[in-house]
Write an enzyme that holds these catalytic residues in place. Structure first.
Site, PDB file in Angstrom:
ATOM      1  N   GLY A  23       0.834  -1.192   0.000  1.00 28.48           N
ATOM      2  CA  GLY A  23       0.000   0.000   0.000  1.00 28.48           C
ATOM      3  C   GLY A  23       0.866   1.236   0.000  1.00 28.48           C
ATOM      4  N   GLY A  24       0.231   2.356   0.251  1.00 34.27           N
ATOM      5  CA  GLY A  24       0.920   3.624   0.194  1.00 34.27           C
ATOM      6  C   GLY A  24       1.972   3.818   1.274  1.00 34.27           C
ATOM      7  N   GLY A  26       3.541   1.088   3.040  1.00 35.32           N
ATOM      8  CA  GLY A  26       4.420  -0.046   3.282  1.00 35.32           C
ATOM      9  C   GLY A  26       3.853  -1.315   2.692  1.00 35.32           C
ATOM     10  N   ASP A 129     -11.639   4.802   6.158  1.00 38.17           N
ATOM     11  CA  ASP A 129     -11.405   4.070   4.910  1.00 38.17           C
ATOM     12  C   ASP A 129     -12.062   2.692   5.003  1.00 38.17           C
ATOM     13  OD1 ASP A 129     -10.433   4.003   2.292  1.00 38.17           O
ATOM     14  OD2 ASP A 129      -8.527   3.103   2.895  1.00 38.17           O
TER      15      ASP A 129
END
Length: 189
Positions: A23-24, A26, A129
């Site tokens: 993901g953004g 890690g 999210d």
């Protein structure tokens, strides 16, 4: 710089087995706790900072049957690592992509997600999210909410810059789009 771990590499008390996803912030690996043999999800962060510590603090404060459990947080060789329950199965997004759910099954999953969201909200936590990709469905049909990377705890200082909106665009509530702030209502959206 992206921290990439390879199978059989050791970090802390864990041996990496395989990459599960990136993901953004890690990557997440399936890993084995060497002393006990327990399999875990090991989230390794690329960056240091308040957001990583917030995620660890928030997830550690939650104990609910429909939220993935956090086991520990540690640093090793400059990498920050969050050790969580390894949840078997598929994401809700993957399950939906296979075809429609029966109404009863969909309602049962929704009730479990709502129970997890209610638990978070009673503790002052907004996930921000809560998407089908951040909900895992186990082989026996139970759900587990995952990924508290952008969650917000009411009394903790925010780490999102003014004017920036974070979250998955297709799931953002109107108030998140307008103000950049999420509320419990945003998770329900």
């Amino acid at each position: 710089m992206r921290a990439t771990l390879t199978p059989s590499q050791e970090i802390g008390a864990y041996r990496v087995a395989e990459l599960l996803g990136e993901g953004g912030m890690g990557a997440v690996y399936r890993a084995v706790h060497r002393p006990s043999g327990r399999q875990v999800a090991l989230k390794v962060f690329d960056a240091a900072g308040v957001r990583v510590e917030n995620e660890a603090r928030i997830q550690a404060s939650l104990a609910h049957p429909h939220i993935a459990a956090m086991h520990e947080y540690f640093e090793d060789r400059g990498l920050r690592c969050l050790v969580m329950e390894l949840v078997p199965g598929e994401t809700l997004a993957q399950r939906i992509a296979r075809g429609p759910l029966a109404a009863g099954d969909a309602l049962a999953l929704l009730a479990e997600v709502a129970g997890a969201a209610g638990h978070m909200h009673r503790r002052g936590i907004v996930h921000r999210d809560l998407t089908a990709s951040n909900i895992r469905v186990t082989p026996d049909g139970r759900v587990k909410v995952l990924d508290f990377g952008i969650a917000k705890l009411e009394h903790l200082k925010g780490v999102t810059e003014a004017g920036h909106v974070i979250g998955t665009p297709a799931y953002l509530s109107p108030e998140q789009l307008r103000t950049g702030r999420g509320t419990p209502r945003s998770d329900v959206w």
